[in-house]
Design an enzyme around this catalytic site. Structure first.
Site, PDB file in Angstrom:
ATOM      1  N   TYR A 144       0.836  -1.200   0.000  1.00  0.00           N
ATOM      2  CA  TYR A 144       0.000   0.000   0.000  1.00  0.00           C
ATOM      3  C   TYR A 144       0.872   1.251   0.000  1.00  0.00           C
ATOM      4  O   TYR A 144       0.686   2.177  -0.803  1.00  0.00           O
ATOM      5  CB  TYR A 144      -0.943   0.037   1.207  1.00  0.00           C
ATOM      6  CG  TYR A 144      -1.494   1.421   1.452  1.00  0.00           C
ATOM      7  CD1 TYR A 144      -2.455   1.958   0.601  1.00  0.00           C
ATOM      8  CD2 TYR A 144      -1.005   2.219   2.494  1.00  0.00           C
ATOM      9  CE1 TYR A 144      -2.926   3.248   0.777  1.00  0.00           C
ATOM     10  CE2 TYR A 144      -1.485   3.506   2.676  1.00  0.00           C
ATOM     11  CZ  TYR A 144      -2.435   4.012   1.822  1.00  0.00           C
ATOM     12  OH  TYR A 144      -2.891   5.301   2.000  1.00  0.00           O
ATOM     13  N   LYS A 148       1.344   4.316  -2.895  1.00  0.00           N
ATOM     14  CA  LYS A 148       1.159   5.749  -2.625  1.00  0.00           C
ATOM     15  C   LYS A 148       2.437   6.524  -2.940  1.00  0.00           C
ATOM     16  O   LYS A 148       2.379   7.679  -3.391  1.00  0.00           O
ATOM     17  CB  LYS A 148       0.728   5.976  -1.178  1.00  0.00           C
ATOM     18  CG  LYS A 148      -0.643   5.428  -0.829  1.00  0.00           C
ATOM     19  CD  LYS A 148      -1.751   6.023  -1.690  1.00  0.00           C
ATOM     20  CE  LYS A 148      -2.087   7.456  -1.316  1.00  0.00           C
ATOM     21  NZ  LYS A 148      -3.264   7.959  -2.043  1.00  0.00           N
TER      22      LYS A 148
END
Length: 349
Positions: A144, A148
């Protein structure tokens, strides 16, 4: 102005839509499932008739370009936020490719500003303490966070090219009215349910969803050029987080704190197991890793824009627990004394 909002039925997005409307702007939502609009916005006092809804996915360039027509600005808040290893494929598509598609469409439509919702995690790990908005993009060892970071590079390249891209960095965000019971809210719920007796050492910055929404409404000013802002909040150790939960609930909440680095192998094993186990396992590698590499952030630019006031941690935590109780996600016993407190959700700033 008319603002296209992606991710408007999510936690950050729905609160931001409410604040953007309250500031006098018009809103068009790009959503995959229009049936989610009422459940997400209704509890925030937003009349669904007050928003224009366009159906589509952020990875679909044609759908995004169509939704952009007639809009003056964009808030790109759509993202898959999870440390669940089963979500890796989807988060790569949405978090990275979706950001490329939306920012390209916004540029081609002449939108100003183009607000991209990043994350403080995109700047981890960092040798700087505190981290600033000029800190380099990180190279985190978690999917994750890595997606980002990749999307952050997309947005920064647009800024370097002179496009009016505004990057905001929400912290680990809590508060009331989480439409999908996201990662951070679920973590608080799991702690109250006794599913998290062990906590890694370290900590991370925490903010309130209502302060993030206020920031997003405040940056919707054209002609200001590229800018970056951390959302309001402060660094919180895991010990302080648990102690705050104890105060707002009046419960003992026994907890053992172990070195984060020593817990990483457990998190990695959990991630492998999670791929074949349907039920969610709370001990996530990403959460442990965040505690290990977490840093304070410099919010001085945000304070200059919004003023120094924001929701203190105890208010945020109390309102989170009270909402979990009112929404039926936890029992009276689990909410403790927070269940009997009748004061309205407080707002600062």
């Amino acid at each position: 102005m008319r603002v296209l909002v992606t991710g408007g039925t999510g936690f950050l997005g729905s609160h931001s839509v409410a604040r953007i409307l309250a500031a006098g702007h018009e809103v068009r939502l790009l959503v995959r499932a229009p049936t989610r609009v009422v459940p997400a916005l209704g509890p925030l006092g937003v009349d669904p008739a007050a928003v224009d809804v366009a159906r589509g996915d952020v990875t679909d360039a044609a759908a995004v370009a169509l939704a952009m027509r007639g809009c003056d600005a964009v808030l790109h808040a759509a993202s898959v936020y999870s440390f669940d290893t089963r979500e890796h494929t989807r988060m790569r598509a949405v978090n990275v490719r979706g950001t490329e598609v939306v920012l390209d469409a916004a540029r081609d439509a002449g939108a100003d500003p183009i607000v991209y919702v990043s994350s403080f995690a995109a700047l981890l790990p960092s040798a700087e303490d505190p981290i600033t908005t000029d800190s380099p993009v990180g190279a985190p060892r978690e999917t994750y966070m890595a997606t980002k970071a990749a999307a952050e590079l997309v947005a920064r390249r647009r800024q370097d090219a002179g496009e009016p891209v505004v990057i905001t960095y929400p912290l680990a965000t809590l508060g009331p009215h989480d439409p999908h019971l996201g990662d951070q809210t679920s973590r608080i719920r799991n702690a109250l349910r006794g599913l998290m007796p062990m906590w890694p050492s370290g900590g991370f910055p925490i903010g309130d969803v209502r302060d993030v929404a206020g920031l997003h409404a405040a940056v919707l000013r054209p002609g200001q050029g590229p800018r970056r802002y951390f959302a309001p909040g402060s660094y919180v150790s895991t010990r302080e987080l648990v102690q705050t939960l104890r105060r707002v609930t009046g419960r003992a909440l026994p907890a053992i704190h172990l070195p984060a680095r020593a817990m990483l192998p457990v998190g990695a094993l959990t991630g492998l197991t999670q791929r074949i186990v349907p039920a969610h396992i709370p001990a996530e590698y990403g959460a442990i890793y965040t505690c290990l590499v977490g840093r304070a952030v410099d919010t001085s630019a945000t304070a200059a824009l919004l003023g120094p006031h924001h929701h203190p941690l105890e208010t945020t935590m109390l309102d989170t627990v009270r909402w979990l109780h009112r929404a039926g996600h936890i029992t009276d016993r689990l909410a403790g004394s927070a269940a009997t407190q009748e004061q309205p959700e407080r707002r600062h700033g």
